[in-house]
Design an enzyme around this catalytic site. Sequence first.
Site, PDB file in Angstrom:
ATOM      1  N   GLN A 222     103.621  53.597  44.268  1.00  0.00           N
ATOM      2  CA  GLN A 222     103.567  54.869  45.005  1.00  0.00           C
ATOM      3  C   GLN A 222     104.184  54.601  46.368  1.00  0.00           C
ATOM      4  OE1 GLN A 222     102.049  57.811  43.436  1.00  0.00           O
ATOM      5  NE2 GLN A 222     102.476  56.407  41.743  1.00  0.00           N
ATOM      6  N   GLY A 263      97.305  66.093  45.126  1.00  0.00           N
ATOM      7  CA  GLY A 263      97.992  65.046  44.382  1.00  0.00           C
ATOM      8  C   GLY A 263      99.285  64.600  45.056  1.00  0.00           C
ATOM      9  N   HIS A 264      99.845  63.507  44.560  1.00  0.00           N
ATOM     10  CA  HIS A 264     101.034  62.919  45.182  1.00  0.00           C
ATOM     11  C   HIS A 264     102.237  63.856  45.101  1.00  0.00           C
ATOM     12  CE1 HIS A 264     101.738  60.491  41.182  1.00  0.00           C
ATOM     13  NE2 HIS A 264     101.587  61.756  40.954  1.00  0.00           N
ATOM     14  N   ASN A 265     102.989  63.870  46.180  1.00  0.00           N
ATOM     15  CA  ASN A 265     104.217  64.661  46.301  1.00  0.00           C
ATOM     16  C   ASN A 265     103.976  66.162  46.454  1.00  0.00           C
ATOM     17  OD1 ASN A 265     105.602  62.192  45.631  1.00  0.00           O
ATOM     18  ND2 ASN A 265     105.281  62.667  43.488  1.00  0.00           N
TER      19      ASN A 265
END
Lengths: 362, 362, 362
Positions: A222, A263-265
């Site tokens: 990540q 969440g990511h992004n």
Amino acid sequence: MTGQQNVSSGPADPRFFTRSGPFEAQVLADAAEATLVSPREGNMPTEGYVGIAPLQIAGPQDVSFLDNRRYASLLENTKAGLVIVAPAFADKVPAHCAALVSTAPYLAWSRVARLFHPKTPAKAGIHPSAYIAPTAQVDPNCEIGAFVVIEAGAEVGPDCVIGSHVVVGQGVQLGAGCRIGNHVTLSHAVVGERVIILPGARIGQDGFGFAVGPKGFETVPQLGRVVLEHDVEIGANTTIDRGSVNDTVIGAGSRLDNLVQIGHNARLGRCCIVVSQAGISGSTVLEDFVTVAAQAGLIGHIRIGAKARIGAQCGVMSDVESGADVIGSPAMPFREFFRNVAVLRKLAKKASGSADGGSGKE
Amino acid sequence: MTGQQNVSSGPADPRFFTRSGPFEAQVLADAAEATLVSPREGNMPTEGYVGIAPLQIAGPQDVSFLDNRRYASLLENTKAGLVIVAPAFADKVPAHCAALVSTAPYLAWSRVARLFHPKTPAKAGIHPSAYIAPTAQVDPNCEIGAFVVIEAGAEVGPDCVIGSHVVVGQGVQLGAGCRIGNHVTLSHAVVGERVIILPGARIGQDGFGFAVGPKGFETVPQLGRVVLEHDVEIGANTTIDRGSVNDTVIGAGSRLDNLVQIGHNARLGRCCIVVSQAGISGSTVLEDFVTVAAQAGLIGHIRIGAKARIGAQCGVMSDVESGADVIGSPAMPFREFFRNVAVLRKLAKKASGSADGGSGKE
Amino acid sequence: MTGQQNVSSGPADPRFFTRSGPFEAQVLADAAEATLVSPREGNMPTEGYVGIAPLQIAGPQDVSFLDNRRYASLLENTKAGLVIVAPAFADKVPAHCAALVSTAPYLAWSRVARLFHPKTPAKAGIHPSAYIAPTAQVDPNCEIGAFVVIEAGAEVGPDCVIGSHVVVGQGVQLGAGCRIGNHVTLSHAVVGERVIILPGARIGQDGFGFAVGPKGFETVPQLGRVVLEHDVEIGANTTIDRGSVNDTVIGAGSRLDNLVQIGHNARLGRCCIVVSQAGISGSTVLEDFVTVAAQAGLIGHIRIGAKARIGAQCGVMSDVESGADVIGSPAMPFREFFRNVAVLRKLAKKASGSADGGSGKE
């Protein structure tokens, strides 16, 4: 209750809050940008008002307000000396009461309350128990709490208040005037000015990314960051994962409540609101001024248009247009959702009714 | 945005991430177990590739990838020098671009990214502020952060990284190579090897058990443990209660996201996935390879068969068969759920349509 | 499983739990307020019983119990020496087994388990790493863990156990016999006696309150407190915001599970139960003995009558009457919800069935 006494003596318990004042009515009116209306009978207290209180318990030297139509009946019996109300309620104010009439009564209330109870500024100083890495840069006008950890290369701007046990990870940047609550974890993050983070929030940890390999799951590195723009506020125990490739971004002025998952992004625009226990999955985009109500969930890789409103517990599986109001799981327009509910109820009543009627059995 | 600059310069900001390389294309192909296809026009950089980047911002020395069909249009305009793609997209790769073609492109990407950005190994050493009980056993090759507490009788195996403020409770065992994030609490737990726990997770506290007594609720002693098997990963602020009589078990290789709740005595098999904000109630059993999507909830004392998939926000009140796909609250097969949604929509439209048609009013 | 051994040797692993006993059957019967029934064949162990265990693994010196009808089949094969059962199962107890027959078998079990595994009392003493402000008052008979922070003016009553890294904020009051788990944050709070808070809970932070101003959101000062009455228990990583004007109150004996959200000004009555991941919005009132199941959500400013039961994942948008059972989103009576589910299923089957029948296609 086993004999316990919890008699509330009103807001702003002096054990927990400082107090300014007293203030004359016109000073309060100016702060609130509201119109002062004198009492129809009696006088305003010459020594000014001393504090704020709810309608039920306010006295002649207190300021109160009516913020919710549900509580309108409390207005006529209040003993408050000054009441903040919307124009529609101006003629319901008791005769002994002065009024601050505002088209934005909640905002007016907020400013009056802030006048009586101003934010305490940062008390410059570093608690002796804190650990600050030699290469970290902390502005001298910061308040750094007990057992704080500030890791190598981190930068903390002026006037920040960093609560006890906070970890500011390697290389993290905090702009001026941030307030970071106790036990917050920050890593891989670039934080703007005046950002507020409540206790226990987790910012910048690994996103939930893995690929299926021959021997089980393999973690995908990540490699992005979390960017919190100016004036963002983050609730207690909320989690914001860093991006996998792009950054996770919370736009300027946005407010996230407690126990929210980002969440990511994911990218939130300006002034978005995300209420408690809602979750926004990876790579989803919220344009500006989107509201996501409590416990709603958004799938990944979708786009929510500006000013859209996502209802409580809504399950959003596809893009939502700007300005739309959706609810239900799967999400649909408010109107359609409640029509469906009504129609199903009717059909179900009919079905059970005719079954009863026709056969005598259920 | 008030003037703030958050221009992303791509992944792997050097303030937060270390970098290896450059690497030649064949080295990357080998790591990825992918087939290298030379560019149809132009050459590969003789000095190798220096990093990874998303398609939009990658340059000639960067490796990029197409992981999601939605973003296929970005492929044709990319300036990346090397792109990881599935075979179906191999002929869409621009002529100037080399390709790594893989039937598992996400896995390939993961391995290439890991090559450029390897995990930092544990830096052996104990932060001077940490408190380690005399009877605790900590392998000398561990990295122990600031303000860590390791209580009596606890055992920490080799190569573990224990973040700041972690509490490893009395008697807890950690196998080799674990990484425990900041502020994690561990008690009554037996943890395998290579287990990763993100910040703020709570492992091993009392389950939610009480009986109704004559004077109110009486707490039932919670006498089990939490067992985290090898290669388990646990998300930020997730809570896993210890068993009441039996153990709460998370099977080898399983991955839990953030803010997940696992009740006492629950048993998850191998390689289960539990996405954020999902909850699994006490004594429920998941066989191997079960997926529970975000915000789903499982009642207690049920059994979910191997490879079953529980959809987002699903409410599961009874056993689910192996391999089943369920969604909705109460849970039902995917197909049935979406059929119900469609039928209700149709009926509701008809009902309101005929009301409109018949009376001219809504 | 890669060779890992997690063989459970039964409850109460001595690494984590202390043990009293052995106890004779009549002593256990007295503690449990149950009726002792001697084995139909064989004798009770003269040296007494040594511990508790589940039916499957209990031996002749263990006490076991049947708490759930689902597991009744385990009873006939148990090797336990003594079994706690409800009267309905008394004649199913194997002939070699003594029985404790109780109309409240779970409560009886709880008391027997507590007898074998009593709570460890507070070990008076302050960990040398703790920081206690000079004006804080901590009773000498408290156990204060490592890296604890107790701020100015806080008061901690006798016999409290304060876990590692806890922050007791300025002016906070804790009554006698409280147990505060690791990493808990308390601020602006008045806490009764015997209150238990599990790790990572956040009590007393700012509520989610803001008004829309000309330049964005303006924070409304949150001037209330959190009041936790006697015998309240709060789960791990749960968040309870302080009131904005009035207090947020959790009534005596209430129990909140993990990851629960309680909004500002909410008031819970006595002996309420709120299961994990449920959320109660601001200013909502629960009367006494209300149960809110997992993942349910309650909108703000509503009232839930005494003994009402809110089902799992329920979305409550309006008042609920005393004693009502509701479920669904929006909430409706249990019976109506399941009737709706059944009717829709039937209609959907019919719709697709007739499509199949009519056209031969699906």
